[in-house]
Design a protein around this motif. Sequence first.
Motif, PDB file in Angstrom:
ATOM      1  N   LEU A  76      51.099  45.603  39.254  1.00  0.00           N
ATOM      2  CA  LEU A  76      51.112  44.164  39.496  1.00  0.00           C
ATOM      3  C   LEU A  76      50.468  43.831  40.838  1.00  0.00           C
ATOM      4  CD1 LEU A  76      52.025  41.277  38.805  1.00  0.00           C
ATOM      5  CD2 LEU A  76      54.246  41.835  39.859  1.00  0.00           C
ATOM      6  N   ALA A  77      50.777  44.621  41.861  1.00  0.00           N
ATOM      7  CA  ALA A  77      50.188  44.392  43.187  1.00  0.00           C
ATOM      8  C   ALA A  77      48.676  44.551  43.148  1.00  0.00           C
ATOM      9  CB  ALA A  77      50.807  45.351  44.207  1.00  0.00           C
ATOM     10  N   ALA A  78      48.185  45.567  42.427  1.00  0.00           N
ATOM     11  CA  ALA A  78      46.737  45.771  42.328  1.00  0.00           C
ATOM     12  C   ALA A  78      46.070  44.608  41.606  1.00  0.00           C
ATOM     13  CB  ALA A  78      46.449  47.087  41.600  1.00  0.00           C
ATOM     14  N   TRP A  79      46.687  44.131  40.524  1.00  0.00           N
ATOM     15  CA  TRP A  79      46.108  43.011  39.776  1.00  0.00           C
ATOM     16  C   TRP A  79      46.096  41.744  40.617  1.00  0.00           C
ATOM     17  CZ3 TRP A  79      47.952  38.257  38.146  1.00  0.00           C
ATOM     18  CH2 TRP A  79      47.122  37.573  37.247  1.00  0.00           C
ATOM     19  N   LEU A  80      47.187  41.480  41.334  1.00  0.00           N
ATOM     20  CA  LEU A  80      47.255  40.285  42.178  1.00  0.00           C
ATOM     21  C   LEU A  80      46.225  40.353  43.305  1.00  0.00           C
ATOM     22  CD1 LEU A  80      51.132  39.834  42.407  1.00  0.00           C
ATOM     23  CD2 LEU A  80      49.519  38.309  41.246  1.00  0.00           C
ATOM     24  N   ASP A  81      46.002  41.544  43.841  1.00  0.00           N
ATOM     25  CA  ASP A  81      45.010  41.705  44.897  1.00  0.00           C
ATOM     26  C   ASP A  81      43.607  41.360  44.388  1.00  0.00           C
ATOM     27  OD1 ASP A  81      45.764  42.323  47.550  1.00  0.00           O
ATOM     28  OD2 ASP A  81      44.475  44.091  47.529  1.00  0.00           O
ATOM     29  N   LYS A  82      43.277  41.870  43.209  1.00  0.00           N
ATOM     30  CA  LYS A  82      41.965  41.575  42.634  1.00  0.00           C
ATOM     31  C   LYS A  82      41.845  40.096  42.291  1.00  0.00           C
ATOM     32  CE  LYS A  82      41.209  46.197  40.725  1.00  0.00           C
ATOM     33  NZ  LYS A  82      41.028  47.000  39.483  1.00  0.00           N
ATOM     34  N   TYR A  83      42.913  39.527  41.772  1.00  0.00           N
ATOM     35  CA  TYR A  83      42.899  38.103  41.412  1.00  0.00           C
ATOM     36  C   TYR A  83      42.692  37.234  42.647  1.00  0.00           C
ATOM     37  CZ  TYR A  83      44.556  33.590  39.686  1.00  0.00           C
ATOM     38  OH  TYR A  83      44.657  32.263  39.362  1.00  0.00           O
ATOM     39  N   ARG A  84      43.367  37.574  43.741  1.00  0.00           N
ATOM     40  CA  ARG A  84      43.204  36.801  44.975  1.00  0.00           C
ATOM     41  C   ARG A  84      41.784  36.956  45.515  1.00  0.00           C
ATOM     42  NH1 ARG A  84      47.574  37.509  49.705  1.00  0.00           N
ATOM     43  NH2 ARG A  84      48.862  36.577  48.054  1.00  0.00           N
ATOM     44  N   SER A  85      41.224  38.150  45.426  1.00  0.00           N
ATOM     45  CA  SER A  85      39.854  38.369  45.887  1.00  0.00           C
ATOM     46  C   SER A  85      38.865  37.525  45.094  1.00  0.00           C
ATOM     47  CB  SER A  85      39.489  39.855  45.774  1.00  0.00           C
ATOM     48  OG  SER A  85      40.286  40.643  46.619  1.00  0.00           O
ATOM     49  N   ARG A  86      39.052  37.479  43.770  1.00  0.00           N
ATOM     50  CA  ARG A  86      38.157  36.666  42.930  1.00  0.00           C
ATOM     51  C   ARG A  86      38.283  35.181  43.272  1.00  0.00           C
ATOM     52  NH1 ARG A  86      39.901  40.282  38.741  1.00  0.00           N
ATOM     53  NH2 ARG A  86      41.402  38.707  38.038  1.00  0.00           N
ATOM     54  N   GLN A  87      39.511  34.745  43.561  1.00  0.00           N
ATOM     55  CA  GLN A  87      39.710  33.343  43.930  1.00  0.00           C
ATOM     56  C   GLN A  87      38.991  33.003  45.234  1.00  0.00           C
ATOM     57  OE1 GLN A  87      44.042  32.707  43.903  1.00  0.00           O
ATOM     58  NE2 GLN A  87      43.733  31.289  42.198  1.00  0.00           N
ATOM     59  N   LYS A  88      39.079  33.901  46.211  1.00  0.00           N
ATOM     60  CA  LYS A  88      38.427  33.654  47.495  1.00  0.00           C
ATOM     61  C   LYS A  88      36.912  33.660  47.358  1.00  0.00           C
ATOM     62  CE  LYS A  88      42.061  35.125  50.666  1.00  0.00           C
ATOM     63  NZ  LYS A  88      42.393  35.909  51.877  1.00  0.00           N
ATOM     64  N   LEU A  89      36.388  34.580  46.566  1.00  0.00           N
ATOM     65  CA  LEU A  89      34.944  34.621  46.349  1.00  0.00           C
ATOM     66  C   LEU A  89      34.458  33.365  45.630  1.00  0.00           C
ATOM     67  CD1 LEU A  89      34.397  38.359  45.335  1.00  0.00           C
ATOM     68  CD2 LEU A  89      33.588  37.222  47.407  1.00  0.00           C
ATOM     69  N   ALA A  90      35.257  32.912  44.654  1.00  0.00           N
ATOM     70  CA  ALA A  90      34.888  31.685  43.941  1.00  0.00           C
ATOM     71  C   ALA A  90      34.894  30.484  44.881  1.00  0.00           C
ATOM     72  CB  ALA A  90      35.856  31.446  42.782  1.00  0.00           C
ATOM     73  N   ALA A  91      35.867  30.441  45.787  1.00  0.00           N
ATOM     74  CA  ALA A  91      35.932  29.336  46.747  1.00  0.00           C
ATOM     75  C   ALA A  91      34.745  29.380  47.702  1.00  0.00           C
ATOM     76  CB  ALA A  91      37.249  29.400  47.507  1.00  0.00           C
ATOM     77  N   LEU A  92      34.354  30.591  48.127  1.00  0.00           N
ATOM     78  CA  LEU A  92      33.190  30.716  49.024  1.00  0.00           C
ATOM     79  C   LEU A  92      31.908  30.311  48.323  1.00  0.00           C
ATOM     80  CD1 LEU A  92      34.065  34.117  50.791  1.00  0.00           C
ATOM     81  CD2 LEU A  92      34.068  31.839  51.815  1.00  0.00           C
ATOM     82  N   ASP A  93      31.761  30.716  47.055  1.00  0.00           N
ATOM     83  CA  ASP A  93      30.573  30.327  46.313  1.00  0.00           C
ATOM     84  C   ASP A  93      30.491  28.813  46.128  1.00  0.00           C
ATOM     85  OD1 ASP A  93      29.818  32.941  46.109  1.00  0.00           O
ATOM     86  OD2 ASP A  93      30.681  33.254  44.116  1.00  0.00           O
ATOM     87  N   LYS A  94      31.660  28.211  45.870  1.00  0.00           N
ATOM     88  CA  LYS A  94      31.712  26.767  45.699  1.00  0.00           C
ATOM     89  C   LYS A  94      31.308  26.038  46.985  1.00  0.00           C
ATOM     90  CE  LYS A  94      34.756  23.088  44.021  1.00  0.00           C
ATOM     91  NZ  LYS A  94      36.122  22.770  43.529  1.00  0.00           N
TER      92      LYS A  94
END
Length: 396
Positions: A374-392
Amino acid sequence: MTAQPDLQATAQTRQAQTPQPAKPRSAISPGRDHRIDAMRGVALLMMFVDHIPQSLLNRFTMRNIGFADAAEVFVLLAGYASWLAYGRGFRKYGTLGCLKRIFRRCVQLYIGQTIMVMVSVLSIRLWRHYTPVPVDFLEPELAHGMSWVWRVMMFDALPSNLNILPLYIVLLAGFPIFYLLMRIHRSLALLLAGALWMLVNLDPGLNFPNWLDPDGWYFNPFAWQFLFALGVSASAETERRGADFPRLDLLAGCCMLYLLFSALQAFPWGQWGLPDLRPFGSMIMPEKSWLSPLRLLDVMAIFYLVQSSARARRWAAESPTGQLLARVGRHSLEIFVVGTLLDLYARLIFNTFGDGWVLQVVVNVTGLSILFGLAAWLDKYRSRQKLAALDKQAKA
């Protein structure tokens, strides 16, 4: 002869003007102190193990080698993280903006508490249709009817093993008051927090009411707020200094000696069939509910030794084990909620099918694997969210 360099220069200019794809970024900022995340990860995993009485793994957690246990570490680091998240937020987002952020976090904690309560009660009521469930799995008052719901939702009734998030909510809700006192004078804030803690140690009856326990909340908020305040103050001091706590050999030596005494006194010698080496055999274990001084000294000694150690900083930031534990600590609410529910199912399984070696391995390996996954999945999910916010932001 000059055409080729001109073409190269033009190509380089065009390449520089062409938007380059964003490089993947880690979910963790370079300046983050991974020791805090790693310690919180250790505390969360130990709470998962400690809340399963039949599990053999809980013989190896810190409560067996000291007065304090994972709960003290969790609350201290909650205070430390609160300054990082909200203490600086008053300057960054303004008073109203930061208060909204604190309120939003309290709501998230309340939702987590509600999920744990509802799933626990429904699971136990369903399970006991097929096999008997001991009363200590659910307070008798909550075993029948639905009249208890409003009490639990209003924190007037706190079931066992579901009482630490309400404490966290109360402490976090009181953070703005402590922050205001710190703005007046940091020593005054700690002095008042320490005076209230001392008052509770003199009169443990000063507590929040608990419909399920005449003694009140198991984690007395008036006492535990001092540990939270110490974490807040330590975080603010670290930020002010811009460096770790200084490693003073005399202080570090005193901490080590105290932890040695604590380990000898708290170790369950009889459980392991060993000679009793306690310095004070008749000494009563320090009270957890109102955070006795010996427990407070224990967790503060551990905290100082870790936070003044450059080696611990490198280990948490660079070693695979340190990063694995830090990943768990970065998602404390989700890991705690899932871990608490896994505790319940582990206890039900052990109660129904026994606690032999096969089930010990299956239950513990499965539970820990779920938490790490669960921790690994949440880490990847948070990373994708941050990258999406930066791209936006880049496209805007």
